[in-house]
Design an enzyme around this catalytic site. Sequence first.
Site, PDB file in Angstrom:
ATOM      1  N   GLU A  91       0.811  -1.214   0.000  1.00  0.00           N
ATOM      2  CA  GLU A  91       0.000   0.000   0.000  1.00  0.00           C
ATOM      3  C   GLU A  91       0.847   1.268   0.000  1.00  0.00           C
ATOM      4  O   GLU A  91       1.929   1.287   0.570  1.00  0.00           O
ATOM      5  CB  GLU A  91      -0.830   0.054   1.289  1.00  0.00           C
ATOM      6  N   CYS A 112       2.989   8.270   1.699  1.00  0.00           N
ATOM      7  CA  CYS A 112       3.411   7.278   2.690  1.00  0.00           C
ATOM      8  C   CYS A 112       3.702   5.975   1.948  1.00  0.00           C
ATOM      9  O   CYS A 112       2.832   5.458   1.253  1.00  0.00           O
ATOM     10  CB  CYS A 112       2.269   7.107   3.701  1.00  0.00           C
ATOM     11  N   CYS A 119       5.038  -7.623   7.839  1.00  0.00           N
ATOM     12  CA  CYS A 119       6.033  -7.131   8.790  1.00  0.00           C
ATOM     13  C   CYS A 119       6.276  -8.203   9.846  1.00  0.00           C
ATOM     14  O   CYS A 119       5.347  -8.859  10.298  1.00  0.00           O
ATOM     15  CB  CYS A 119       5.557  -5.838   9.464  1.00  0.00           C
ATOM     16  N   CYS A 123       3.705  -5.814  16.115  1.00  0.00           N
ATOM     17  CA  CYS A 123       3.133  -4.929  17.135  1.00  0.00           C
ATOM     18  C   CYS A 123       1.660  -5.304  17.274  1.00  0.00           C
ATOM     19  O   CYS A 123       0.976  -5.530  16.280  1.00  0.00           O
ATOM     20  CB  CYS A 123       3.297  -3.468  16.723  1.00  0.00           C
ATOM     21  N   CYS A 126      -1.246  -3.421  15.205  1.00  0.00           N
ATOM     22  CA  CYS A 126      -0.998  -3.033  13.810  1.00  0.00           C
ATOM     23  C   CYS A 126      -1.474  -4.080  12.805  1.00  0.00           C
ATOM     24  O   CYS A 126      -1.213  -5.271  12.972  1.00  0.00           O
ATOM     25  CB  CYS A 126       0.498  -2.773  13.627  1.00  0.00           C
ATOM     26  N   GLY A 170       5.579  -2.545   6.825  1.00  0.00           N
ATOM     27  CA  GLY A 170       6.935  -3.055   7.010  1.00  0.00           C
ATOM     28  C   GLY A 170       7.784  -2.207   7.931  1.00  0.00           C
ATOM     29  O   GLY A 170       7.438  -1.060   8.245  1.00  0.00           O
ATOM     30  N   GLU A 171       8.890  -2.786   8.359  1.00  0.00           N
ATOM     31  CA  GLU A 171       9.846  -2.062   9.199  1.00  0.00           C
ATOM     32  C   GLU A 171      11.011  -1.634   8.297  1.00  0.00           C
ATOM     33  O   GLU A 171      11.828  -2.472   7.900  1.00  0.00           O
ATOM     34  CB  GLU A 171      10.302  -2.970  10.353  1.00  0.00           C
ATOM     35  N   SER A 202      10.323   6.115   9.505  1.00  0.00           N
ATOM     36  CA  SER A 202       9.736   5.755  10.803  1.00  0.00           C
ATOM     37  C   SER A 202      10.176   4.346  11.183  1.00  0.00           C
ATOM     38  O   SER A 202      10.110   3.429  10.372  1.00  0.00           O
ATOM     39  CB  SER A 202       8.205   5.810  10.693  1.00  0.00           C
ATOM     40  N   SER A 225       8.661   5.160  16.553  1.00  0.00           N
ATOM     41  CA  SER A 225       7.352   4.734  17.052  1.00  0.00           C
ATOM     42  C   SER A 225       7.527   4.271  18.484  1.00  0.00           C
ATOM     43  O   SER A 225       7.977   3.162  18.737  1.00  0.00           O
ATOM     44  CB  SER A 225       6.807   3.592  16.188  1.00  0.00           C
ATOM     45  N   LEU A 226       7.177   5.136  19.405  1.00  0.00           N
ATOM     46  CA  LEU A 226       7.435   4.844  20.818  1.00  0.00           C
ATOM     47  C   LEU A 226       6.233   4.117  21.433  1.00  0.00           C
ATOM     48  O   LEU A 226       6.348   2.982  21.892  1.00  0.00           O
ATOM     49  CB  LEU A 226       7.749   6.142  21.562  1.00  0.00           C
ATOM     50  N   HIS A 227       5.093   4.787  21.473  1.00  0.00           N
ATOM     51  CA  HIS A 227       3.822   4.197  21.931  1.00  0.00           C
ATOM     52  C   HIS A 227       3.788   3.738  23.375  1.00  0.00           C
ATOM     53  O   HIS A 227       2.779   3.213  23.844  1.00  0.00           O
ATOM     54  CB  HIS A 227       3.371   3.051  21.013  1.00  0.00           C
ATOM     55  N   ASN A 301      -6.280   4.185  15.224  1.00  0.00           N
ATOM     56  CA  ASN A 301      -7.277   3.820  14.210  1.00  0.00           C
ATOM     57  C   ASN A 301      -7.682   2.373  14.446  1.00  0.00           C
ATOM     58  O   ASN A 301      -6.813   1.497  14.405  1.00  0.00           O
ATOM     59  CB  ASN A 301      -6.656   3.876  12.807  1.00  0.00           C
ATOM     60  N   CYS A 344      -1.951   2.159   7.545  1.00  0.00           N
ATOM     61  CA  CYS A 344      -1.436   1.286   6.495  1.00  0.00           C
ATOM     62  C   CYS A 344      -1.557  -0.181   6.869  1.00  0.00           C
ATOM     63  O   CYS A 344      -1.492  -0.549   8.014  1.00  0.00           O
ATOM     64  CB  CYS A 344       0.005   1.639   6.188  1.00  0.00           C
TER      65      CYS A 344
HETATM   66  N1  SAH Z   1       7.394  -0.157  11.013  1.00  0.00           N
HETATM   67  C1  SAH Z   1       7.561   1.238  11.117  1.00  0.00           C
HETATM   68  C2  SAH Z   1       6.880   2.032  10.030  1.00  0.00           C
HETATM   69  C3  SAH Z   1       5.514   1.574   9.627  1.00  0.00           C
HETATM   70  S1  SAH Z   1       4.232   1.769  10.851  1.00  0.00           S
HETATM   71  C4  SAH Z   1       7.123   1.725  12.486  1.00  0.00           C
HETATM   72  O1  SAH Z   1       6.554   0.932  13.227  1.00  0.00           O
HETATM   73  O2  SAH Z   1       7.404   2.869  12.802  1.00  0.00           O
HETATM   74  C5  SAH Z   1       3.982   3.523  10.802  1.00  0.00           C
HETATM   75  C6  SAH Z   1       3.293   4.078  12.007  1.00  0.00           C
HETATM   76  O3  SAH Z   1       1.895   3.713  12.033  1.00  0.00           O
HETATM   77  C7  SAH Z   1       3.880   3.578  13.308  1.00  0.00           C
HETATM   78  O4  SAH Z   1       4.075   4.639  14.196  1.00  0.00           O
HETATM   79  C8  SAH Z   1       2.825   2.626  13.769  1.00  0.00           C
HETATM   80  O5  SAH Z   1       2.924   2.379  15.129  1.00  0.00           O
HETATM   81  C9  SAH Z   1       1.560   3.332  13.343  1.00  0.00           C
HETATM   82  N2  SAH Z   1       0.363   2.505  13.370  1.00  0.00           N
HETATM   83  C10 SAH Z   1       0.256   1.189  13.110  1.00  0.00           C
HETATM   84  N3  SAH Z   1      -1.018   0.784  13.239  1.00  0.00           N
HETATM   85  C11 SAH Z   1      -1.735   1.878  13.599  1.00  0.00           C
HETATM   86  C12 SAH Z   1      -3.118   2.113  13.893  1.00  0.00           C
HETATM   87  N4  SAH Z   1      -3.995   1.129  13.825  1.00  0.00           N
HETATM   88  N5  SAH Z   1      -3.483   3.364  14.227  1.00  0.00           N
HETATM   89  C13 SAH Z   1      -2.593   4.371  14.254  1.00  0.00           C
HETATM   90  N6  SAH Z   1      -1.292   4.220  13.989  1.00  0.00           N
HETATM   91  C14 SAH Z   1      -0.870   2.983  13.671  1.00  0.00           C
HETATM   92 FE1  SF4 Z   2       5.639  -3.569  11.796  1.00  0.00          FE
HETATM   93 FE2  SF4 Z   2       5.574  -0.924  12.282  1.00  0.00          FE
HETATM   94 FE3  SF4 Z   2       3.302  -2.385  12.235  1.00  0.00          FE
HETATM   95 FE4  SF4 Z   2       5.037  -2.689  14.228  1.00  0.00          FE
HETATM   96  S1  SF4 Z   2       3.875  -0.828  13.718  1.00  0.00           S
HETATM   97  S2  SF4 Z   2       4.011  -4.355  13.104  1.00  0.00           S
HETATM   98  S3  SF4 Z   2       6.980  -2.454  13.176  1.00  0.00           S
HETATM   99  S4  SF4 Z   2       4.673  -2.008  10.514  1.00  0.00           S
END
Ligand code: SAH
Ligand code: SF4
Length: 361
Positions: A91, A112, A119, A123, A126, A170-171, A202, A225-227, A301, A344
């Site tokens: 995507e 984006c 991936c 997480c 995700c 993806g990472e 990211s 991406s801290l969270h 989301n 995504c």
């Molecule tokens: N793998 C990398 C880049 C792709 S994810 C990373 O984790 O940073 C890009 C961003 O989207 C990250 O900050 C991720 O945590 C966030 N993300 C993933 N799923 C999400 C969701 N359902 N709602 C909001 N942000 C989300």
């Molecule tokens: Fe992979 Fe980033 Fe999604 Fe975590 S947030 S599963 S590292 S794409």
Amino acid sequence: MLPDVKSLSREDLEARFKSWGEPVYRVTQLLEWLYGHRVTDWDAMRNLPRSLREKLRAQFTLETLELARKQGSPDSTQKYLWRLADHSLIESVLIPANPALYGEASDRHTLCISTQVGCAYGCKFCASGLEGWKRNLQPHEIIEQVLSVERERGAEEGRAVDNIVVMGMGEPLANYDHLLKGLKILNAPWGGGIGARKITISTSGLAPQIRRLADEPLQFRLALSLHGATDEVRGKIMPVNKKYPLRELVAACEEYQAKKGRMMTLEYILIAGVNDSIEQTRPLAALAKKIFAKVNLIPYNTVEGLSWERPSEEVCEQFLEALENQNVTATLRREKGHDIDAACGQLRLKTEKELAGRADG
Ligand code: SAH
Ligand code: SF4
């Protein structure tokens, strides 16, 4: 398998042309067709002699992405689902600089892009990680996302993409070499021509690769991406935190900050009941100050099949205020991007499920 011509840098191509006894200016012409006119077949390269075109055709592929599905409208966020040569789906999301919400069309766009199919980091919140990792994208597949969107929006518009965020599926730092090769081509004046400062990578926090990135000469921006601002909270939702706990991750960010001298961004999605308590703002503020980072708060989301939820607007606003009261620069994303599954990985997941359903039935 033949390499794709867009996975080669200018130097790679010059070396190849030299070995064929071709003059260097032919490389310039080739690059102009690929990245200036964004052509999709060899025969369109009219000023290259037929014999050279045949040589190129025999040595390289010239792949494009096939549009499998599109969501959204041209004047707001648009989501593209691409089918790759091996039928994998990825995507890209095109986001206007000032959303059409404000009543004016925008000619500035952020794209984006994805870097892997699936991936491996899993997480818990995700969609991209739900079905695991399939493969790394090649440099040309990273680059083609930008070119394909620009082609799709019509050549007469010139460049449609001025900013890139590597926040798709993806990472990115787990596909380091292909990522850097692709981004260097997107950045090069003879390639995509997009400034390094307009490209943000990211990462979920691969500490060794953050250190490696700190040594790259190009000034790409970095978002982490801290969270979760404690190992306890972060470890619950991000398995990668076991491999690189906060202490190690923060040390890598400090090194990055020291070498680059630039501000990083901490991405923090707010998930109800998981990481949205006011107590979390204290370690978060401390961490942000330590590495001179600003904080980007993003209400979660919802993802089909996952039970996590976004907190109320009130909770999000209070979290923001608490950070600001601790003298941290922070922003809260307020627009409703989730109307088209903006996070995504979701459109792919939905499409894969529908395809599987069709195959079963
Ligand atoms: N793998 C990398 C880049 C792709 S994810 C990373 O984790 O940073 C890009 C961003 O989207 C990250 O900050 C991720 O945590 C966030 N993300 C993933 N799923 C999400 C969701 N359902 N709602 C909001 N942000 C989300
Ligand atoms: Fe992979 Fe980033 Fe999604 Fe975590 S947030 S599963 S590292 S794409």
